[in-house]
Write a protein that holds these residues in place. Structure first.
Motif, PDB file in Angstrom:
ATOM      1  N   GLU A 176       0.829  -1.209   0.000  1.00 10.03           N
ATOM      2  CA  GLU A 176       0.000   0.000   0.000  1.00 10.03           C
ATOM      3  C   GLU A 176       0.864   1.260   0.000  1.00 10.03           C
ATOM      4  N   ILE A 177       1.902   1.213   0.845  1.00  6.93           N
ATOM      5  CA  ILE A 177       2.776   2.393   0.939  1.00  6.93           C
ATOM      6  C   ILE A 177       3.454   2.670  -0.390  1.00  6.93           C
ATOM      7  N   SER A 178       3.983   1.610  -1.005  1.00  5.67           N
ATOM      8  CA  SER A 178       4.744   1.862  -2.225  1.00  5.67           C
ATOM      9  C   SER A 178       3.823   2.209  -3.384  1.00  5.67           C
ATOM     10  N   GLU A 179       2.566   1.853  -3.277  1.00  9.06           N
ATOM     11  CA  GLU A 179       1.623   2.282  -4.300  1.00  9.06           C
ATOM     12  C   GLU A 179       1.378   3.788  -4.183  1.00  9.06           C
ATOM     13  N   MET A 180       1.361   4.249  -2.951  1.00  8.05           N
ATOM     14  CA  MET A 180       1.148   5.675  -2.672  1.00  8.05           C
ATOM     15  C   MET A 180       2.372   6.492  -3.076  1.00  8.05           C
ATOM     16  N   ARG A 181       3.535   5.925  -2.812  1.00 11.51           N
ATOM     17  CA  ARG A 181       4.779   6.660  -3.085  1.00 11.51           C
ATOM     18  C   ARG A 181       5.745   5.724  -3.789  1.00 11.51           C
ATOM     19  N   PRO A 182       5.619   5.584  -5.104  1.00 13.51           N
ATOM     20  CA  PRO A 182       6.428   4.587  -5.808  1.00 13.51           C
ATOM     21  C   PRO A 182       7.934   4.882  -5.679  1.00 13.51           C
ATOM     22  N   ASP A 210      12.005   2.424  -5.263  1.00 16.21           N
ATOM     23  CA  ASP A 210      12.498   1.048  -5.295  1.00 16.21           C
ATOM     24  C   ASP A 210      12.452   0.444  -3.891  1.00 16.21           C
ATOM     25  N   PRO A 211      12.162  -0.875  -3.817  1.00 12.70           N
ATOM     26  CA  PRO A 211      11.850  -1.528  -2.533  1.00 12.70           C
ATOM     27  C   PRO A 211      12.958  -1.355  -1.490  1.00 12.70           C
ATOM     28  N   GLU A 212      14.197  -1.397  -1.940  1.00 13.07           N
ATOM     29  CA  GLU A 212      15.307  -1.293  -1.001  1.00 13.07           C
ATOM     30  C   GLU A 212      15.298   0.069  -0.303  1.00 13.07           C
ATOM     31  N   ASN A 213      15.116   1.101  -1.113  1.00 13.52           N
ATOM     32  CA  ASN A 213      15.057   2.465  -0.594  1.00 13.52           C
ATOM     33  C   ASN A 213      13.886   2.610   0.377  1.00 13.52           C
ATOM     34  N   LEU A 214      12.752   2.020  -0.011  1.00 17.81           N
ATOM     35  CA  LEU A 214      11.552   2.114   0.814  1.00 17.81           C
ATOM     36  C   LEU A 214      11.812   1.516   2.195  1.00 17.81           C
ATOM     37  N   LEU A 215      12.390   0.318   2.208  1.00 17.47           N
ATOM     38  CA  LEU A 215      12.642  -0.356   3.483  1.00 17.47           C
ATOM     39  C   LEU A 215      13.626   0.432   4.349  1.00 17.47           C
ATOM     40  N   SER A 216      14.715   0.904   3.728  1.00 19.42           N
ATOM     41  CA  SER A 216      15.703   1.620   4.545  1.00 19.42           C
ATOM     42  C   SER A 216      15.109   2.919   5.078  1.00 19.42           C
ATOM     43  N   THR A 217      14.235   3.559   4.278  1.00 22.20           N
ATOM     44  CA  THR A 217      13.576   4.770   4.771  1.00 22.20           C
ATOM     45  C   THR A 217      12.661   4.435   5.953  1.00 22.20           C
ATOM     46  N   ILE A 218      11.937   3.334   5.829  1.00 22.86           N
ATOM     47  CA  ILE A 218      11.048   2.906   6.924  1.00 22.86           C
ATOM     48  C   ILE A 218      11.858   2.661   8.196  1.00 22.86           C
ATOM     49  N   PHE A 219      12.996   1.983   8.058  1.00 20.78           N
ATOM     50  CA  PHE A 219      13.806   1.687   9.249  1.00 20.78           C
ATOM     51  C   PHE A 219      14.341   2.967   9.879  1.00 20.78           C
ATOM     52  N   ARG A 220      14.738   3.915   9.042  1.00 16.51           N
ATOM     53  CA  ARG A 220      15.216   5.185   9.612  1.00 16.51           C
ATOM     54  C   ARG A 220      14.102   5.895  10.364  1.00 16.51           C
ATOM     55  N   LEU A 221      12.880   5.843   9.805  1.00 14.68           N
ATOM     56  CA  LEU A 221      11.749   6.496  10.470  1.00 14.68           C
ATOM     57  C   LEU A 221      11.400   5.787  11.772  1.00 14.68           C
ATOM     58  N   GLN A 222      11.582   4.451  11.787  1.00 14.42           N
ATOM     59  CA  GLN A 222      11.359   3.692  13.024  1.00 14.42           C
ATOM     60  C   GLN A 222      12.338   4.156  14.097  1.00 14.42           C
ATOM     61  N   ARG A 223      13.605   4.314  13.685  1.00 16.58           N
ATOM     62  CA  ARG A 223      14.612   4.766  14.660  1.00 16.58           C
ATOM     63  C   ARG A 223      14.283   6.150  15.191  1.00 16.58           C
ATOM     64  N   ARG A 224      13.738   7.002  14.323  1.00 13.51           N
ATOM     65  CA  ARG A 224      13.398   8.361  14.771  1.00 13.51           C
ATOM     66  C   ARG A 224      12.092   8.394  15.557  1.00 13.51           C
ATOM     67  N   GLY A 225      11.393   7.249  15.638  1.00 17.03           N
ATOM     68  CA  GLY A 225      10.180   7.187  16.448  1.00 17.03           C
ATOM     69  C   GLY A 225       8.942   7.714  15.742  1.00 17.03           C
ATOM     70  N   PHE A 226       8.980   7.787  14.400  1.00 23.45           N
ATOM     71  CA  PHE A 226       7.812   8.270  13.668  1.00 23.45           C
ATOM     72  C   PHE A 226       6.923   7.123  13.192  1.00 23.45           C
ATOM     73  N   LEU A 227       7.505   5.926  13.100  1.00 22.17           N
ATOM     74  CA  LEU A 227       6.768   4.759  12.617  1.00 22.17           C
ATOM     75  C   LEU A 227       6.965   3.611  13.597  1.00 22.17           C
ATOM     76  N   VAL A 228       5.947   2.772  13.763  1.00 23.52           N
ATOM     77  CA  VAL A 228       6.168   1.503  14.469  1.00 23.52           C
ATOM     78  C   VAL A 228       5.647   0.358  13.616  1.00 23.52           C
ATOM     79  N   ALA A 229       6.291  -0.786  13.746  1.00 27.37           N
ATOM     80  CA  ALA A 229       5.835  -1.979  13.036  1.00 27.37           C
ATOM     81  C   ALA A 229       4.668  -2.583  13.817  1.00 27.37           C
TER      82      ALA A 229
END
Lengths: 421, 264
Positions: free
Chosen positions: A307-313, A315-334
């Motif tokens: 769903e996320i990558s459909e909203m903001r196309p 590449d998958p690798e970039n998407l995942l690393s961005t998600i992990f950085r946001l998790q570290r910053r406390g903006f996202l949780v799994a």
């Protein structure tokens, strides 16, 4: 002892060179350095003497004459300043080489040693040369300490300096005199051909490391001394090695390292800064995408990778690393119950709301007040949302009267209180 | 329009200035009063900046003289602040804001002497007055155009002069800066200081300035704004009727007849 002498030259050239560089007179420095040669040779021809002060007077005279000639060419002809320098440099230097030929023909078998003046030979410095050099250098440095404020204001704002009356002949001649004297001191150790490099390269290097004139002079003096030390050491250990070229190569090495590694202005730190910004923009786009998903599916909190990558196309690798950085910053949780699902934290929602608000305010501003068509503004807002500061945001809200809808009829989110989950 | 001689603060008498043997100002006569906000206006290339420089003694005069309170400029330098165009300096130069403002104190210091504590205080006050109190340690290249212009104004304030000569202080600045500068200039005028500036925005002349000097290679008019800022004078200043004057100037350059009578 000899090394101390060349280091004095390196320090003085570094200090004076900083002013030369800042006044954009590097090229003139090169012209004068070359133009010194005929003066030296002529002084030798006339007196038959190689006493340091005799040669010094000869080169000072030639240096000043070259400065005067460049000035006259610019004033009285249509030739451009760089042409004037080019003409004077080559004519004076050519004359010097010609005169050297005369000396060599005259003094058959005599080791006049004048050829050392081309590329410099630190090992050829005698004790009385070194003493003479050091005295001259100390006098020059002493003058810079005394006249620091005058030199600084003349370099930064010549018109203002003139309005203060800092244009008196004394100061003007002292300033050009310093340049000629410094170039002359490098005669034996560095040689006329490369002396300008010793004037300019340490100063250019120093500019990478500081934003103040005082420290710049210190850095430049240090780099000049270091290059002089290295250059004379080499030519001392291997007497066939000319000092000047070695000094220049060492100085250029430091400049090269500074270009890459200097903080703030170095290529590397500029690259790292850009990269950090690029990463942050990716992060901001992603949390904004999460917010838009929530708007689209109000009953849903967690969103899948798809769903996320459909909203903001992206590449998958970039998407995942961005998600992990946001998790570290406390903006996202799994979401633990479902694999590959994430949701915004409260901090994440606040940041997302701010970004969406700024984006839509900017679109509204462009369409309403700048009269730009509403299908043109999205791209623009997509980049500006990353740079708009809270002050500008406040200004936008004030100008637009806190609108509730953007041009595309989407809500502009303001209130943080409604959000309690 | 004629002034009592006692009111004359600056007396510009028959001033002609040439660059590269081409006259740019011809025989300018005008008397300017003290304690006013004075604008020099005219089209591009009309010699506005040159007139300002001539008052400060920064350009050699072909003829004429400038007196301030009856004295030649050289004797009253300390009482004049000159603010050049912002574009005339290199803003990447390695100095910070405070360094630049401190340069305003240099004229009060003997040759080769450094600024002292009092100078620092005056510089800080000047920065506060232009609204840049928190910028003193900022590298000048990091300032916006408007902030750079305010740094220049602060440097002039630090000179504590009676007369301010400013070259286009409103060029390329933001509204906040424009308001701030005009506010400071009005304060100065109310303190009895004189401000002469080169101005290019005709719309603000009437509301802001007490006195106008209109030039276009020669003086067109000089007087209180309400008297001389007329459409007739504006037409003469900005109209295209100078062909003969500028043709003769070109001829003068070609023939090289002008000799500078003194170097400044």
């Amino acid at each position: 002892m000899v090394i101390a002498g060349t280091m004095m030259v390196g320090i003085t050239a570094g200090v004076i060179g900083s002013f030369t560089l800042l006044q954009r007179k590097s090229l003139i420095g090169d012209g004068v350095a070359h133009a010194i040669l005929p003066g030296v040779v002529l002084a030798f021809l006339i007196t038959g003497d190689k006493e340091p002060w005799v040669l010094f007077v000869g080169s000072l005279a030639a240096g000043w004459l070259s400065l005067w000639t460049m000035d006259q060419i610019q004033r009285r002809t249509n030739l451009s300043p760089d042409t004037a320098v080019g003409v004077v440099l080559s004519v004076f230097f050519g004359l010097g080489v010609m005169l050297m030929g005369v000396v060599q023909a005259q003094e058959t078998g005599n080791q006049s040693g004048l050829d050392k003046f081309l590329f410099g030979q630190a090992a050829s410095l005698l004790l009385n040369n070194v003493i003479f050099l050091s005295v001259v250098c100390i006098l020059v440095l002493g003058f810079v300490v005394l006249a620091y404020k005058e030199l600084r204001v003349r370099s930064f704002d010549p018109q203002f300096a003139q309005s203060l009356g800092y244009d008196r002949p004394l100061l003007r001649y002292a300033e050009s005199g310093l340049l000629v004297i410094v170039l002359t001191t490098g005669l034996q150790a560095v040689g006329v051909i490369l002396m300008a490099a010793i004037l300019i390269i340490p100063a250019a290097t120093a500019r990478y490391w500081t934003d103040r004139l005082g420290p710049m002079l210190a850095f430049s003096a240090f780099f000049g001394a270091f290059a002089a030390f290295g250059g004379s050491l080499v030519s001392y250990m291997a007497p066939r090695m000319p000092t000047g070229p070695w000094m220049v190569i060492i100085a250029a090495g430091i400049l090269f390292i500074s270009m890459i590694f200097a903080p703030q202005y170095g290529i590397l730190s500029i690259y790292l800064l850009n990269r950090t910004q690029a990463l942050r923009i990716d992060e901001e786009h992603l949390i904004k995408a999460m917010w838009l998903l929530r708007e689209r599916k109000p009953d849903q909190q967690n969103f899948s990778l798809a769903e996320i990558s459909e909203m903001r196309p992206t590449d998958p690798e970039n998407l995942l690393s961005t998600i992990f950085r946001l998790q570290r910053r406390g903006f996202l949780v799994a979401e633990l119950s479902r694999a590959d699902h994430w949701r915004l934290t409260k901090a994440g929602r606040n940041e997302a709301r701010r970004l969406v608000r700024v984006h839509r305010l900017w679109e509204t501003y462009l369409t309403q007040l700048m009269e730009i068509a509403d299908d043109h503004v999205h791209e623009d807002a997509d980049s500006m949302e990353h740079v708009i500061t809270p002050e500008i945001e406040a200004l936008l809200i004030q100008k637009l009267g806190a609108p509730l809808k953007d041009p595309h009829e989407s809500d502009i989110p303001y209130d943080e209180k409604e959000d309690e989950t | 329009m004629t002034m009592n001689l006692a009111d004359t603060f600056i007396d510009i008498h028959d001033v002609t200035v040439a660059y590269d043997k081409r006259p740019v100002l011809w025989d300018v006569d005008c008397q300017l009063p003290a304690g006013k906000l004075i604008a020099i206006i005219g089209p591009n290339g009309a010699g506005k900046t040159t007139l300002l420089k001539a008052i400060m003694g920064l350009v050699p005069l072909i003829s004429g003289e400038v007196r301030i309170h009856g004295e030649p400029v050289d004797r009253v330098r300390k009482r004049i602040a000159y603010v050049p165009q912002r574009e005339s300096v290199d803003w990447t130069f390695p100095v910070n804001v405070l360094d630049v403002v401190l340069m305003g104190r240099y004229g009060h210091l003997p040759l080769f002497r450094r600024p002292v504590q009092l100078d620092l205080e005056i510089a800080h006050q000047a920065l506060e007055r232009v609204g840049l109190k928190d910028f003193s340690k900022r590298q000048i290249s990091q300032l916006s155009g408007g902030q750079q212009q305010r740094v220049f104004l602060a440097r002039a304030l630090a000179q504590e002069p009676d007369l301010y000569l400013m070259d286009e202080p409103f060029s390329g600045v933001d509204i906040a800066t424009e308001d701030k500068i005009i506010q400071v200039l009005e304060q100065l005028r109310n303190e009895g200081k004189t401000v002469i500036l080169v101005h290019h925005d005709l719309q603000t002349v009437q509301s802001r300035f007490d006195w106008v000097v209109m030039v276009n290679m020669r003086k067109i008019a000089s007087g209180p704004t309400e008297e001389v800022f007329t459409s007739e004078n504006l037409n003469t200043t900005f109209g295209a009727q100078l062909n003969i004057l500028s043709k003769v100037a070109d001829l003068s350059k070609q023939s090289g007849i002008i000799r500078h009578n003194r170097r400044v």
